[in-house]
Design an enzyme around this catalytic site. Structure first.
Site, PDB file in Angstrom:
ATOM      1  N   ILE A  41       0.891  -1.460   0.088  1.00 48.51           N
ATOM      2  CA  ILE A  41      -0.006   0.065   0.039  1.00 48.51           C
ATOM      3  C   ILE A  41       0.760   1.291  -0.104  1.00 48.51           C
ATOM      4  O   ILE A  41       1.692   1.281   0.803  1.00 48.51           O
ATOM      5  CB  ILE A  41      -1.020  -0.035   1.266  1.00 48.51           C
ATOM      6  CG1 ILE A  41      -1.828  -1.068   1.263  1.00 48.51           C
ATOM      7  CG2 ILE A  41      -1.659   1.374   1.150  1.00 48.51           C
ATOM      8  CD1 ILE A  41      -2.557  -1.395   2.411  1.00 48.51           C
ATOM      9  N   CYS A  42       0.745   2.077  -0.974  1.00 48.24           N
ATOM     10  CA  CYS A  42       1.207   3.515  -0.827  1.00 48.24           C
ATOM     11  C   CYS A  42       0.233   4.603  -0.184  1.00 48.24           C
ATOM     12  O   CYS A  42      -0.604   4.927  -0.524  1.00 48.24           O
ATOM     13  CB  CYS A  42       1.567   3.757  -2.422  1.00 48.24           C
ATOM     14  SG  CYS A  42       2.328   5.350  -2.524  1.00 48.24           S
ATOM     15  N   LEU A  43       0.878   4.626   1.080  1.00 45.13           N
ATOM     16  CA  LEU A  43       0.043   5.642   1.913  1.00 45.13           C
ATOM     17  C   LEU A  43       1.236   6.435   2.950  1.00 45.13           C
ATOM     18  O   LEU A  43       2.101   5.781   3.544  1.00 45.13           O
ATOM     19  CB  LEU A  43      -0.977   4.847   2.779  1.00 45.13           C
ATOM     20  CG  LEU A  43      -1.929   5.515   3.798  1.00 45.13           C
ATOM     21  CD1 LEU A  43      -2.643   6.700   2.899  1.00 45.13           C
ATOM     22  CD2 LEU A  43      -2.541   4.877   4.435  1.00 45.13           C
TER      23      LEU A  43
END
Length: 157
Positions: free
Chosen positions: A89-91
Site C-alpha cells: 500500500i502506498c500511503l
C-alpha cells in the site's frame, strides 16, 4: 521492545472493547505473536469496493509505535495505490508521515479513506492509475467492481 509490547497490548484491549462500536473493521492479533495482526475491512459505501470485505496483514516492527507497521492487502484489489501482486500500500502515514499517535485501528480507517479517495499520481498499480489520470472513471470503477466481486465478495451457495 517492552514499550512496543505494552502499546500493542493496550491496543489489543481497546480493540476488544470497541468490537461492537466499529462494524467496518475487525482487527485480530495473532495468538502466538503480538507483532502479527490481521484485519478485515469493509469496502466504503458509494465506491466500487462497496459490499466487499478485504483482508489486511500487519507486520509490526519492534520499534513500534516509533516506526509504522508494514501493512498489505491479502485480498486482491484494483486500486492505484495498491500493488496488484504484492498488496503493498502506498500511503504517506505508512512511510514518511507516520506518527506514534496512529494506532492499528486508525491505520485501518486511513486505508478505508484511501480506498474511497485514490491518489492516481503516486500509483503502485499503473493500469489503475492511468485510467484515473486519463479521466476514464467509468473504466476504473468497472475494473475495481469486477475485482471486488471476484476477490472480496462472500461466495453464494
Amino acid at each position: 521492545m517492552q514499550a512496543s509490547r505494552a502499546r500493542l497490548f493496550k491496543e489489543y484491549k481497546e480493540v476488544q472493547r470497541e468490537k461492537s462500536v466499529d462494524p467496518d473493521i475487525q482487527l485480530v492479533c495473532d495468538d502466538s505473536n503480538i507483532f502479527k495482526w490481521n484485519a478485515l475491512i469493509k469496502g466504503p459505501s458509494e465506491t466500487p469496493f462497496e459490499g466487499g470485505v478485504f483482508q489486511l496483514a500487519f507486520s509490526v516492527p519492534e520499534q513500534y509505535p516509533l516506526q509504522p507497521p508494514q501493512v498489505r492487502f491479502l485480498t486482491k484489489i484494483f486500486h492505484p495505490n495498491v500493488h496488484f501482486k504484492t498488496g503493498e500500500i502506498c500511503l504517506d502515514i505508512l512511510k514518511n508521515a507516520w506518527s506514534p499517535a496512529w494506532t492499528l485501528q486508525s491505520v485501518c480507517w486511513a486505508i478505508i479513506a484511501l480506498m474511497a479517495h485514490p491518489e492516481p499520481d503516486s500509483p503502485l498499480n499503473c493500469d489503475s492509475g492511468n485510467l484515473l489520470r486519463s479521466g476514464d472513471i467509468r473504466g476504473y470503477q468497472s475494473m475495481a467492481r469486477m475485482y471486488t466481486g471476484l476477490a472480496a465478495m462472500p461466495k453464494k451457495g
